[in-house]
Enzyme design. Sequence first.
Site, short mmCIF file in Angstrom:
data_model
loop_
_atom_site.label_atom_id
_atom_site.label_comp_id
_atom_site.label_asym_id
_atom_site.label_seq_id
_atom_site.Cartn_x
_atom_site.Cartn_y
_atom_site.Cartn_z
CD GLU A 1 30.44 48.85 33.17
OE1 GLU A 1 30.77 47.77 33.70
OE2 GLU A 1 31.07 49.39 32.26
CG ASP A 2 26.14 46.26 31.96
OD1 ASP A 2 26.76 47.28 31.63
OD2 ASP A 2 26.61 45.11 31.84
CG ASP B 1 61.88 24.78 28.29
OD1 ASP B 1 61.63 25.00 27.10
OD2 ASP B 1 62.05 25.66 29.14
CG HIS C 1 30.30 41.20 37.64
ND1 HIS C 1 29.74 39.98 37.38
CD2 HIS C 1 30.77 41.66 36.45
CE1 HIS C 1 29.88 39.70 36.09
NE2 HIS C 1 30.50 40.71 35.51
CG HIS D 1 28.67 37.63 32.06
ND1 HIS D 1 29.93 37.11 31.91
CD2 HIS D 1 28.84 38.87 32.60
CE1 HIS D 1 30.83 38.01 32.32
NE2 HIS D 1 30.18 39.08 32.74
CG ASP E 1 33.65 40.50 34.23
OD1 ASP E 1 32.74 39.90 33.62
OD2 ASP E 1 33.94 41.69 34.05
MN MN Z 1 30.83 41.13 33.39
#
Ligand code: MN
Length: 707
Positions: free
Chosen positions: A102-103, A285, A98, A73, A165
């Site tokens: 957080e993870d 259109d 990134h 990812h 992301d």
């Molecule tokens: Mn991510």
Amino acid sequence: MTDNKGYSPFLQPVEGATSYEDKVVDAAFRDLLKCYVESNHRKKVEIIEKAFKFAKEAHKGARRRSGEPYILHPIAVARIVVEELGLGSTSICAALLHDVIEDTAYTREDIEIAFGKRIADIVEGVTKISGGIFGDKASVQAESFRKLLLSMSTDIRVILVKMADRLHNMRTLGSLRPEKQFKIAGETLYVYAPLAHRLGLSKIKYELEDLAFKYEHPQKYREIIEKINETEEHREAIVEKFVTPIRRMLDEAGFKYEIKARVKSAYSIYKKMENKKIPFEEIYDVYAVRVIFENDDDSLEKLRCWQIYTFFTEGHKLHPERLRDWVSVPKANGYRALHLTAMGPEGKWIEVQIRSRKMDEIAELGYAAHWKYKDGVNEDETELDTWMNTIKDILAHPEPNALDFLDTIKLNLFSTEIYVFTPKGDLLTLPKGATVLDMAFAIHSQLGLHCMAGKISHKLVPLSHELQSGDQVELITSNSRIPTPEWMDFCHTAKAKTRIRTFLKKANNVEILTPEEMERIATPESSQEEKRSLVKRLLRNPFSSKKKKGEKKSPKIDRGKVFRLYPDDKEPNYHIETCCSPLPGDEVLGFVNEDEEVVLHKVECPIAMRLKSVYGSRLVMTEWGGSSSRFMASVELDGIDRRGILEEIVDLVSHKFDINIRSMNISTSQEVFHCEMSFFTDTAERVDNLCESLLHLKGIKFAHRKG
Ligand code: MN
């Protein structure tokens, strides 16, 4: 061009890669590097490799929901960053890292030590967005949304990496659970797609919209795609017929060019069908043509656009209202092109966009396009800063036509929640449907109990006003303001309802009669028995008696004597009923309740009339003994709505008459508005004077005292 999803398995695995998965991961990374090396950026491969190793180690063992190694990812995000956003090594590293804060167990400090402050700042910024207003924990305290964006865009790369992301998450959304898909798709549509548009990333915008649409309305998405495919052949034939003479003219004038028959995106077709309530077939259109010409001289760019424009005027009827010159005056997001709509074969309108190659690339890629025209640039150079400053500037001074941010970037990410701001910029999360009163209680019970009204962008709104996401609400309070039973209808949240109920119970210590019960007392049909019991409940202690249990009762009131009312006293020697709210000077009836207190109704009050017939023995003659105290009165207004009328009413009442508005309820239907307000005042005469003055305001047709 490289394929977004594909990893080239033919590349040699790096040393130490053993398993099949390792090979896939390394191949993906090598593809990323290849994209980077082919870009115009300075080649800082080493730091990118270091970031890759760091991230791979940090996410070791983790998997995405699809089952693939998690590190794929961040690699894919980094690839979007370089390939589709045109950013360089700093952003690539930040993209690779990134999700680390957080993870994983690694912290910002770890990243700063290894990669320096700049990269650490971006990674932290992305993490904050993920956990912030854009993320799962949407109740984050922030300044205003705009300020929040501003603070995040200290380095615009934070937003760009986050955008990448999101794009990758949308491309791989299929592996998530449906409810999660729905939530992410909604967020994408409301936050990221408009943001992409604002940043000039139109290609990404359309992709995000279509992906979100596909997950939100799979059936409709399929239908539209099918129709686009079905009509393709016919559409191409029409377009070809239309452009053949144009090609000839372009050739004769010596242009190098490309003509693309463009199909509107599935989502924009859907939106148009919904908004205009028309079937697919009527969206004229759907036919659109783009002429992109090679331009070797910037000074001739504009002239050439108009030259091509004239080719379309020959032999084609142009739609007079659909000429857009974004060449002379670019859009706020940097978009430049010349638009026209011409009548094509079979009476079909065809939208034409005329762009130079550079204009086209800026339109499709936004910032990324700039790199195409520079050699050996690095990200820290001034162009990024200039671009970023433009964005910041627009964010700081939004103009209606430039960047109406709060309008476009809707904050209702989840249909069940809204986000509102206090005047200081604190963010509150409330359930959808929440009112001004709910917000007051959400901040503090005391605020709720004394709240009078709200102010949203300088407009006074009543307690019952339903808040919208993005509203910045100022609460107007007064110590003399206390809840009344109808407040229960003004709120939506359990918290507010509970607090109000508790307050009312404490204050009255009795059940409050429901409006239906009140009605029953007032109707002649109800039985004497029923009335008796209802009235008994009412009389037990129908007013906010301040007496606590065990406290002495007031001395017995002599029913045979005239009871003198003293409204001037600090605590008047009577209570007034909210059903008719009598004022000093009004003709009133006095009833003695079980606490030996006198309760006043207006003589004409229907409830008083019933009380009189059932409880005549509790009646007491009254006489006003003074008239300078302040009492509650209600005024009803009807008129033609116009801008500023509310302010004028409030100004008249609160300044010219020096009256404190206790509550205000406004309802409008089309141009007619209805307003009810309650306030403290001294005499009935004063209220009549006020009504008289209100009638002089332009648009007010009807103003009278209520009850
Ligand atoms: Mn991510």
